[in-house]
Scaffold this motif. Structure first.
Motif, short mmCIF file in Angstrom:
data_model
loop_
_atom_site.label_atom_id
_atom_site.label_comp_id
_atom_site.label_asym_id
_atom_site.label_seq_id
_atom_site.Cartn_x
_atom_site.Cartn_y
_atom_site.Cartn_z
N ALA A 2 0.83 -1.20 0.00
CA ALA A 2 0.00 0.00 0.00
C ALA A 2 0.86 1.25 0.00
O ALA A 2 1.98 1.27 0.51
CB ALA A 2 -0.92 0.00 1.21
N LYS A 3 0.34 2.30 -0.56
CA LYS A 3 1.01 3.60 -0.55
C LYS A 3 1.00 4.15 0.88
O LYS A 3 0.02 4.03 1.60
CB LYS A 3 0.27 4.55 -1.49
N GLN A 4 2.11 4.74 1.26
CA GLN A 4 2.17 5.40 2.58
C GLN A 4 1.49 6.76 2.48
O GLN A 4 1.90 7.62 1.70
CB GLN A 4 3.63 5.56 3.01
N SER A 5 0.46 6.97 3.27
CA SER A 5 -0.34 8.20 3.15
C SER A 5 0.19 9.29 4.08
O SER A 5 0.43 9.06 5.25
CB SER A 5 -1.79 7.88 3.50
N LYS A 213 -4.28 -0.53 -4.13
CA LYS A 213 -3.35 -0.74 -3.02
C LYS A 213 -2.03 0.00 -3.26
O LYS A 213 -1.42 0.52 -2.33
CB LYS A 213 -3.08 -2.24 -2.83
N ASP A 217 -4.80 6.49 -1.32
CA ASP A 217 -4.84 6.73 0.13
C ASP A 217 -6.18 6.29 0.71
O ASP A 217 -6.24 5.62 1.73
CB ASP A 217 -4.62 8.22 0.43
N LYS A 232 -9.79 3.69 4.55
CA LYS A 232 -8.37 3.96 4.38
C LYS A 232 -7.74 2.72 3.74
O LYS A 232 -7.85 1.61 4.29
CB LYS A 232 -7.74 4.27 5.74
N SER A 234 -4.76 1.57 3.31
CA SER A 234 -3.71 0.83 4.03
C SER A 234 -4.28 -0.10 5.10
O SER A 234 -3.59 -1.01 5.57
CB SER A 234 -2.73 1.81 4.68
N GLU A 235 -5.55 0.10 5.46
CA GLU A 235 -6.17 -0.73 6.51
C GLU A 235 -7.04 -1.84 5.95
O GLU A 235 -7.70 -2.55 6.71
CB GLU A 235 -6.99 0.17 7.45
#
Length: 514
Positions: A2-5, A213, A217, A232, A234-235
Motif C-alpha cells: 500500500a502507498k504510505q499516506s 493498493k 490513500d 483507508k 492501508s487498513e
C-alpha cells in the motif's frame, strides 16, 4: 504494497453531498457522498454499471445532478459544463482518449487555448511550458512527436499534460490503466505520486485492486448506485475491498479439474503477415489448440497477437501459411466462413468488432444467428423468441441494468457491453473460442464470472485460445502457455507452476531455460 499516506485530512478540496442522478426512472447515483483532500489519491471502486463514471461526469459538468450539492475548497458551486469544471481547477482524463492523431503533442495540448503573439499562435511559448510541466511531473513526453507515432501509454501522458496545462489542481483519471502494459502501469503510478507530492488531488476510477493498493490513500465504494463506505486503503486488503464492492466474498483462484486434451482443433503453420504499415509482423508463426484445453498466448502488446486473431477470424488476410480447423483450411476466409467452421471470438475492440452500438442488446445477442430458427421464420424476425433469449441471457450473465433488452448496446457501460459479447459467444457453443483480453474493464466479480465460463467451455471439451496482456490471468487459466515475441512463438510452458519471471524474460525476447 500500500502507498504510505501523508494526507492532511483537514484540507478538504472536493465534497459531493447526497448526489442523486436519474435517467428517466433509472437511478444511476442514489445519495452518494465523496470527500477528497489536498494531495490525496482517492479511488472510486464499484462494479460495472455501479455509477462511478456517472458520478465523475457530474463532478466534471457533463451531467447535471438531479439533486445534491458540490463544494470546491469549501464553497458550494454549480458545475454546469466542463468549461466551468476547468475554471474550478478540475480536469478529467477519459478512458478513451480525445486526441487528434496527425497533430503533434504540443498542438494537441494547446488545442482550444492557443497562446498568441500578435496574430500568430505562439507555439514556442506553449512548448516551453509543456517541457517544464513534463519535467516537473516526470512525464517524459516529446513535445514534437505526432500522436499517431507514439504508444498508448505516451498518449495518456499527453492527456494528463492537457489538463495540467489548463492549471488543473484536481485530476479525474477514468480507468487509466485499461490499455497499458505492466511497465506503463508502474510508470503511471509513479506519475500520480509526483502529482500528489506537488499538492494535486487525484480521483482514480479503476477495477484493479492491486493498483488501488499501490496508488490510493482512500477508497470510496459504490454498489448498484448506492454509497457503501469510504475506507483507508492501508487498513484493507484486496479481499475486503472486493467483498465490499460486490457484496459477497470473491474467489480469486480459478478452480480447474485435470483434463486430457483431445485432438487438434486449430492448427496454424508458418503464418506470415504484414501490419498496417506493410511491415512483416508475423514471421512464420506456429500454434495449435486442442479440445479440452486453454492455450494462453502471452506477450507484450504489438508482437503480432492482434494480427493473428484477425487472420484466424477472417478480418485480415495473411501473406502465406496454413490455418486449419479440424484439418479443413480456413486460411484467408471471410468472418462468416470462419464462424461456420466453428470459430467464435471475444474481440479485442468490443465497440469496433464486438457490437453494433446502434442495435439493441437483444439484437446484438443474436448477431451471427439472426437468420436461423427460432429467431427467424421464412426470413421474418421472430421478436418474441429474440426477446425471450435476451431476457435469459441478461439474467444469466448479470448484464446491467436488468431488463435492458431494448436499450441500445452503446448506452451500456463498457463492462456490461463486454458481458453482452461474452454471453453471445459462449452460447454460440462453437468448437473454438478465441478470447482477447476478455476481462479488460471488468470488476473482480465479473472477472470471476468470466473465468468460470471459460473454464466451463474447456470442461465441455471446447478449444480455448486466450490472448491476454494480464499475465496473472494467463497463468491462472491456461493449461499451456505459448509466448509470442516479434511475430513468432519463442517458447511453450505448462500453465501449472508457470514462473512469472521466466515468462517475462521470454516475453522480452529471452530464450527459455531448459
Amino acid at each position: 504494497m500500500a502507498k504510505q499516506s501523508n494526507v492532511d485530512t483537514s484540507s478538504v478540496v472536493i465534497r459531493m453531498k447526497d448526489i442523486v442522478k436519474t435517467f428517466g426512472s433509472f437511478v444511476a447515483n442514489d445519495h452518494i457522498n465523496l470527500t477528497v483532500h489536498k494531495g490525496e489519491v482517492h479511488a472510486i471502486l464499484g462494479e460495472n454499471g455501479a455509477g462511478k463514471s456517472t458520478l465523475m461526469n457530474v463532478l466534471y459538468g457533463l451531467y447535471h445532478p438531479t439533486s445534491g450539492s458540490i463544494e470546491i475548497n469549501g464553497n458550494e458551486v454549480r458545475i454546469d459544463s466542463p468549461q466551468k469544471a476547468i475554471e474550478l481547477g478540475i480536469g478529467m482524463v477519459h478512458q478513451h482518449f480525445m486526441l487528434v492523431q496527425p497533430f503533434t503533442v504540443t498542438e494537441n495540448i494547446i488545442l482550444g487555448t492557443e497562446p498568441t503573439k500578435g496574430m500568430v499562435v505562439d507555439t514556442k511559448k506553449a512548448r516551453e511550458k509543456i517541457v517544464e510541466l513534463s519535467e516537473r511531473y516526470n512525464l517524459k513526453v516529446d513535445p514534437d512527436a505526432k500522436i499517431e507515432d507514439i504508444s498508448v501509454g505516451m498518449q495518456q501522458r499527453v492527456e494528463i499534460l492537457k489538463v495540467l496545462y489548463r492549471n488543473a489542481e484536481h485530476l479525474i483519471l477514468d480507468e487509466p490503466t485499461a490499455s497499458l502494459t505492466p511497465q506503463e502501469i508502474t510508470e503511471l503510478i509513479d506519475i500520480i505520486h509526483h502529482l500528489t507530492a506537488d499538492g494535486k488531488s487525484v480521483i482514480l476510477i479503476t477495477h484493479k485492486l492491486k493498483e488501488i493498493k499501490a496508488a490510493a490513500d482512500f477508497c470510496t465504494i459504490i454498489r448498484r448506485g448506492k454509497y457503501i463506505n469510504t475506507v483507508k486503503v492501508s487498513e484493507c486488503d484486496e479481499n475486503q475491498l472486493a467483498a465490499m464492492m460486490v457484496g459477497r466474498d470473491v474467489e480469486f483462484k480459478v478452480e480447474k479439474k485435470e483434463m486430457n486434451p483431445g485432438e487438434v482443433v486449430l492448427d496454424v503453420r508458418e503464418l506470415r503477415a504484414k501490419d498496417y504499415r506493410h511491415v512483416e509482423i508475423l514471421k512464420g508463426l506456429n500454434l495449435s489448440v486442442r479440445r479440452g484445453e486453454i492455450v494462453g498466448l502471452a506477450g507484450v502488446d504489438g508482437n503480432g497477437q492482434s494480427e493473428l486473431v484477425e487472420i484466424i477470424t477472417g478480418l485480415r488476410k495473411a501473406e502465406s501459411g496454413e490455418i486449419t480447423m479440424h484439418g479443413e483450411s480456413i486460411y484467408n476466409t471471410t468472418p462468416k466462413q470462419a464462424f461456420e467452421k466453428g470459430v467464435t471470438s471475444i474481440p479485442e475492440d468490443r465497440q469496433k468488432h464486438g457490437l453494433v452500438l446502434d442495435f439493441s442488446v437483444s439484437e446484438n445477442l443474436i448477431l451471427q444467428n439472426f437468420a436461423k430458427a427460432p429467431y427467424a421464420k421464412h426470413g421474418i424476425l421472430q421478436k418474441n423468441a429474440i426477446e425471450q433469449h435476451a431476457t435469459e441471457m441478461i439474467e444469466k450473465f448479470d448484464i446491467r441494468p436488468s431488463g435492458c433488452n431494448q436499450r441500445l448496446a452503446g448506452e451500456l457501460s463498457g463492462g456490461n457491453q463486454q458481458k453482452v459479447i461474452i454471453a453471445r459467444e459462449v452460447t454460440n457453443d462453437s468448437d473454438l473460442l478465441i478470447a482477447v483480453n476478455p476481462t479488460r474493464g471488468l470488476d473482480v466479480g465479473a472477472i470471476e464470472f468470466v473465468h468460470k465460463y471459460l473454464v466451463e467451455q474447456r470442461n465441455k471439451n471446447k478449444a480455448i485460445l486466450l490472448v491476454s496482456f494480464e499475465l496473472d490471468e494467463i497463468m491462472s487459466l491456461s493449461d499451456r502457455i505459448e509466448v509470442i515475441f516479434d511475430g513468432q512463438i519463442v517458447g511453450s510452458v505448462a500453465g501449472k507452476g508457470a514462473d512469472e519471471k521466466e515468462l517475462g524474460f521470454m516475453m522480452a525476447g529471452g530464450v527459455k531455460h531448459e
